[in-house]
Motif scaffolding. Structure first.
Motif, PDB file in Angstrom:
ATOM      1  N   HIS A  10     -19.083   8.796  10.342  1.00  0.00           N
ATOM      2  CA  HIS A  10     -18.854   7.595   9.546  1.00  0.00           C
ATOM      3  C   HIS A  10     -17.449   7.715   8.952  1.00  0.00           C
ATOM      4  O   HIS A  10     -17.058   8.784   8.464  1.00  0.00           O
ATOM      5  N   THR A  11     -16.704   6.623   8.962  1.00  0.00           N
ATOM      6  CA  THR A  11     -15.301   6.705   8.543  1.00  0.00           C
ATOM      7  C   THR A  11     -14.925   5.516   7.671  1.00  0.00           C
ATOM      8  O   THR A  11     -15.317   4.384   7.957  1.00  0.00           O
ATOM      9  N   MET A  12     -14.150   5.790   6.619  1.00  0.00           N
ATOM     10  CA  MET A  12     -13.588   4.750   5.771  1.00  0.00           C
ATOM     11  C   MET A  12     -12.128   5.076   5.507  1.00  0.00           C
ATOM     12  O   MET A  12     -11.774   6.230   5.282  1.00  0.00           O
ATOM     13  N   VAL A  13     -11.291   4.053   5.534  1.00  0.00           N
ATOM     14  CA  VAL A  13      -9.890   4.178   5.127  1.00  0.00           C
ATOM     15  C   VAL A  13      -9.693   3.209   3.968  1.00  0.00           C
ATOM     16  O   VAL A  13      -9.841   1.998   4.131  1.00  0.00           O
ATOM     17  N   VAL A  14      -9.395   3.752   2.786  1.00  0.00           N
ATOM     18  CA  VAL A  14      -9.332   2.957   1.559  1.00  0.00           C
ATOM     19  C   VAL A  14      -7.884   2.908   1.087  1.00  0.00           C
ATOM     20  O   VAL A  14      -7.210   3.945   1.017  1.00  0.00           O
ATOM     21  N   ALA A  15      -7.383   1.705   0.767  1.00  0.00           N
ATOM     22  CA  ALA A  15      -5.978   1.507   0.419  1.00  0.00           C
ATOM     23  C   ALA A  15      -5.760   1.502  -1.084  1.00  0.00           C
ATOM     24  O   ALA A  15      -6.575   0.964  -1.847  1.00  0.00           O
ATOM     25  N   PHE A  16      -4.611   2.093  -1.483  1.00  0.00           N
ATOM     26  CA  PHE A  16      -4.239   2.137  -2.902  1.00  0.00           C
ATOM     27  C   PHE A  16      -2.737   1.931  -3.055  1.00  0.00           C
ATOM     28  O   PHE A  16      -1.969   2.104  -2.105  1.00  0.00           O
ATOM     29  N   ALA A  17      -2.338   1.586  -4.267  1.00  0.00           N
ATOM     30  CA  ALA A  17      -0.923   1.366  -4.535  1.00  0.00           C
ATOM     31  C   ALA A  17      -0.124   2.658  -4.442  1.00  0.00           C
ATOM     32  O   ALA A  17       1.033   2.659  -4.024  1.00  0.00           O
ATOM     33  N   VAL A  70       0.852  -1.183   0.000  1.00  0.00           N
ATOM     34  CA  VAL A  70       0.000   0.000   0.000  1.00  0.00           C
ATOM     35  C   VAL A  70       0.886   1.231   0.000  1.00  0.00           C
ATOM     36  O   VAL A  70       1.822   1.342   0.805  1.00  0.00           O
ATOM     37  N   GLY A  71       0.601   2.169  -0.906  1.00  0.00           N
ATOM     38  CA  GLY A  71       1.380   3.389  -0.959  1.00  0.00           C
ATOM     39  C   GLY A  71       0.617   4.629  -0.564  1.00  0.00           C
ATOM     40  O   GLY A  71       1.221   5.678  -0.317  1.00  0.00           O
ATOM     41  N   ALA A  72      -0.714   4.542  -0.494  1.00  0.00           N
ATOM     42  CA  ALA A  72      -1.523   5.708  -0.177  1.00  0.00           C
ATOM     43  C   ALA A  72      -2.873   5.272   0.382  1.00  0.00           C
ATOM     44  O   ALA A  72      -3.320   4.139   0.149  1.00  0.00           O
ATOM     45  N   TYR A  73      -3.491   6.186   1.097  1.00  0.00           N
ATOM     46  CA  TYR A  73      -4.831   5.943   1.643  1.00  0.00           C
ATOM     47  C   TYR A  73      -5.728   7.133   1.359  1.00  0.00           C
ATOM     48  O   TYR A  73      -5.287   8.289   1.420  1.00  0.00           O
ATOM     49  N   LEU A  74      -6.982   6.857   1.081  1.00  0.00           N
ATOM     50  CA  LEU A  74      -8.031   7.861   1.167  1.00  0.00           C
ATOM     51  C   LEU A  74      -8.733   7.665   2.503  1.00  0.00           C
ATOM     52  O   LEU A  74      -9.135   6.547   2.849  1.00  0.00           O
ATOM     53  N   VAL A  75      -8.859   8.742   3.261  1.00  0.00           N
ATOM     54  CA  VAL A  75      -9.602   8.713   4.520  1.00  0.00           C
ATOM     55  C   VAL A  75     -10.848   9.560   4.313  1.00  0.00           C
ATOM     56  O   VAL A  75     -10.760  10.756   4.019  1.00  0.00           O
ATOM     57  N   ILE A  76     -12.004   8.925   4.430  1.00  0.00           N
ATOM     58  CA  ILE A  76     -13.277   9.574   4.118  1.00  0.00           C
ATOM     59  C   ILE A  76     -14.131   9.603   5.373  1.00  0.00           C
ATOM     60  O   ILE A  76     -14.355   8.571   6.018  1.00  0.00           O
ATOM     61  N   VAL A 133      -6.078  17.580   0.883  1.00  0.00           N
ATOM     62  CA  VAL A 133      -7.515  17.658   1.153  1.00  0.00           C
ATOM     63  C   VAL A 133      -8.252  17.645  -0.188  1.00  0.00           C
ATOM     64  O   VAL A 133      -8.175  18.602  -0.960  1.00  0.00           O
ATOM     65  N   LEU A 134      -8.945  16.557  -0.480  1.00  0.00           N
ATOM     66  CA  LEU A 134      -9.671  16.428  -1.740  1.00  0.00           C
ATOM     67  C   LEU A 134     -11.094  16.954  -1.651  1.00  0.00           C
ATOM     68  O   LEU A 134     -11.693  17.308  -2.663  1.00  0.00           O
ATOM     69  N   PRO A 180     -26.008  15.858   5.226  1.00  0.00           N
ATOM     70  CA  PRO A 180     -26.361  17.279   5.267  1.00  0.00           C
ATOM     71  C   PRO A 180     -25.177  18.230   5.043  1.00  0.00           C
ATOM     72  O   PRO A 180     -25.379  19.428   4.945  1.00  0.00           O
ATOM     73  N   SER A 181     -23.978  17.696   4.940  1.00  0.00           N
ATOM     74  CA  SER A 181     -22.788  18.507   4.669  1.00  0.00           C
ATOM     75  C   SER A 181     -21.833  17.672   3.839  1.00  0.00           C
ATOM     76  O   SER A 181     -21.865  16.436   3.888  1.00  0.00           O
ATOM     77  N   PRO A 182     -20.968  18.327   3.066  1.00  0.00           N
ATOM     78  CA  PRO A 182     -20.026  17.567   2.236  1.00  0.00           C
ATOM     79  C   PRO A 182     -19.097  16.715   3.096  1.00  0.00           C
ATOM     80  O   PRO A 182     -18.778  17.078   4.232  1.00  0.00           O
ATOM     81  N   PRO A 183     -18.642  15.581   2.583  1.00  0.00           N
ATOM     82  CA  PRO A 183     -17.714  14.738   3.349  1.00  0.00           C
ATOM     83  C   PRO A 183     -16.329  15.377   3.403  1.00  0.00           C
ATOM     84  O   PRO A 183     -16.003  16.275   2.620  1.00  0.00           O
ATOM     85  N   LEU A 184     -15.537  14.893   4.331  1.00  0.00           N
ATOM     86  CA  LEU A 184     -14.115  15.229   4.372  1.00  0.00           C
ATOM     87  C   LEU A 184     -13.364  14.071   3.725  1.00  0.00           C
ATOM     88  O   LEU A 184     -13.555  12.915   4.104  1.00  0.00           O
ATOM     89  N   VAL A 185     -12.524  14.389   2.743  1.00  0.00           N
ATOM     90  CA  VAL A 185     -11.750  13.359   2.052  1.00  0.00           C
ATOM     91  C   VAL A 185     -10.283  13.778   2.068  1.00  0.00           C
ATOM     92  O   VAL A 185      -9.919  14.817   1.517  1.00  0.00           O
ATOM     93  N   LEU A 186      -9.458  12.972   2.715  1.00  0.00           N
ATOM     94  CA  LEU A 186      -8.030  13.234   2.817  1.00  0.00           C
ATOM     95  C   LEU A 186      -7.261  12.169   2.048  1.00  0.00           C
ATOM     96  O   LEU A 186      -7.614  10.987   2.077  1.00  0.00           O
TER      97      LEU A 186
END
Length: 219
Positions: free
Chosen positions: A52-59, A4-10, A158-159, A79-85
Motif C-alpha cells: 500500500h502506498t501514499m505520497v503526501v504533499a507539503f509546503a 510543494v516543497g516536500a513529500y512523505l512517502v508511506i 527515514v522517519l 503485521p510490520s511497521p510502515p516505511l515512511v520517507l
C-alpha cells in the motif's frame, strides 16, 4: 494547489481495511499526490515489492515532519511497521541541469489518468549510469514526463522503518499508457536497461496520481 516543497512517502503491508482507514484519515487533513492500495500498485522492475502506498504533499519538510507526528500511524503498524520517507520536491523553477525533465521545462501534455513512477535503488558505476540517463531523459521529454522528486545525494530522511538506498525519484507521467509504452519500448528495454543491470539494483512501481480536482490546498 500551492507550491510543494516536500513529500512523505508511506508504504505499508497492513490489512486493506486498516490502510483504507489510515488513508481516509490522512486525506481528510493533507493533500495526497498519489495513493494506491496493494492491488492497485503496478510493479515494473523485476524484484520490486508491492505495498500500500501514499505520497503526501507539503509546503516544506518542517510541515511534513509536524504532520507525521499527528498521523494515526498505529492503524498500519501490523503485521510490520510502515516505511515512511521524507524527501524534498523538485522546486517550481526546476533543477540546475536543464537535461533533467521537470515541470519547468517540459511542454504540457494532455493528461489522461496520470500516474507516478516511484524509483529507488543503488548504483556503483556513475559512468554507465550517465550513459543510461542520456537515453532515459530525452525519452521522458518526448512523452511529457517529468520528475517531481529527484534525489541522487542521499537527502531522503527515514522517519519510520528501514531504508538504505542512494537514489530516490518520482516521475509524473501523463497517462498509464505513456509510462508503460516507455518502459516496454525497445529503446528502453534493449539499450537503456542493460547499462544499469550489472551496476545497480532498483525497484520501480506505478501508482495513480490523485485527480487534480481532489487535491486540496497545502496546510
Amino acid at each position: 494547489m500551492a507550491d510543494v516543497g516536500a513529500y512523505l512517502v508511506i508504504r505499508s503491508h497492513a490489512p486493506d481495511a486498516a490502510f483504507r482507514e489510515f488513508r481516509d484519515a490522512v486525506s481528510a487533513r493533507y493533500p495526497l499526490e498519489g495513493t494506491a492500495r496493494l492491488h492497485e500498485v503496478s510493479l515494473l522492475e523485476p524484484g520490486s515489492v508491492a505495498a500500500h502506498t501514499m505520497v503526501v504533499a507539503f509546503a516544506d519538510r518542517e510541515a511534513a515532519r509536524a504532520a507525521y507526528t499527528e498521523m494515526p500511524v498505529g492503524l498500519i503498524g501490523q503485521p510490520s511497521p510502515p516505511l515512511v520517507l521524507l524527501t524534498g520536491a523538485v522546486p517550481p523553477e526546476g533543477l540546475p541541469d536543464p537535461a533533467i525533465p521537470t515541470r519547468a521545462n517540459v511542454a504540457p501534455v494532455k493528461a489522461d489518468g496520470p500516474v507516478l513512477m516511484i524509483i529507488e535503488g543503488t548504483a556503483s558505476d556513475q559512468v554507465r549510469m550517465e550513459r543510461y540517463r542520456n537515453i532515459l531523459l530525452p525519452m521522458m521529454f518526448d512523452l511529457g514526463s517529468y520528475y517531481v522528486v529527484f534525489d541522487l545525494g542521499g537527502s531522503v530522511e527515514v522517519l519510520a522503518g528501514a531504508w538504505d538506498e542512494a537514489i530516490f525519484a518520482i516521475s509524473r507521467w501523463p497517462s498509464r499508457s505513456a509510462a508503460e509504452s516507455f518502459w516496454l519500448s525497445s529503446r528502453y528495454q534493449n539499450d537503456a536497461i542493460p547499462l544499469r543491470l550489472s551496476v545497480g539494483r532498483f525497484e520501480v512501481a506505478l501508482i495513480p496520481e490523485t485527480p487534480a480536482e481532489m487535491k486540496d490546498l497545502l496546510p
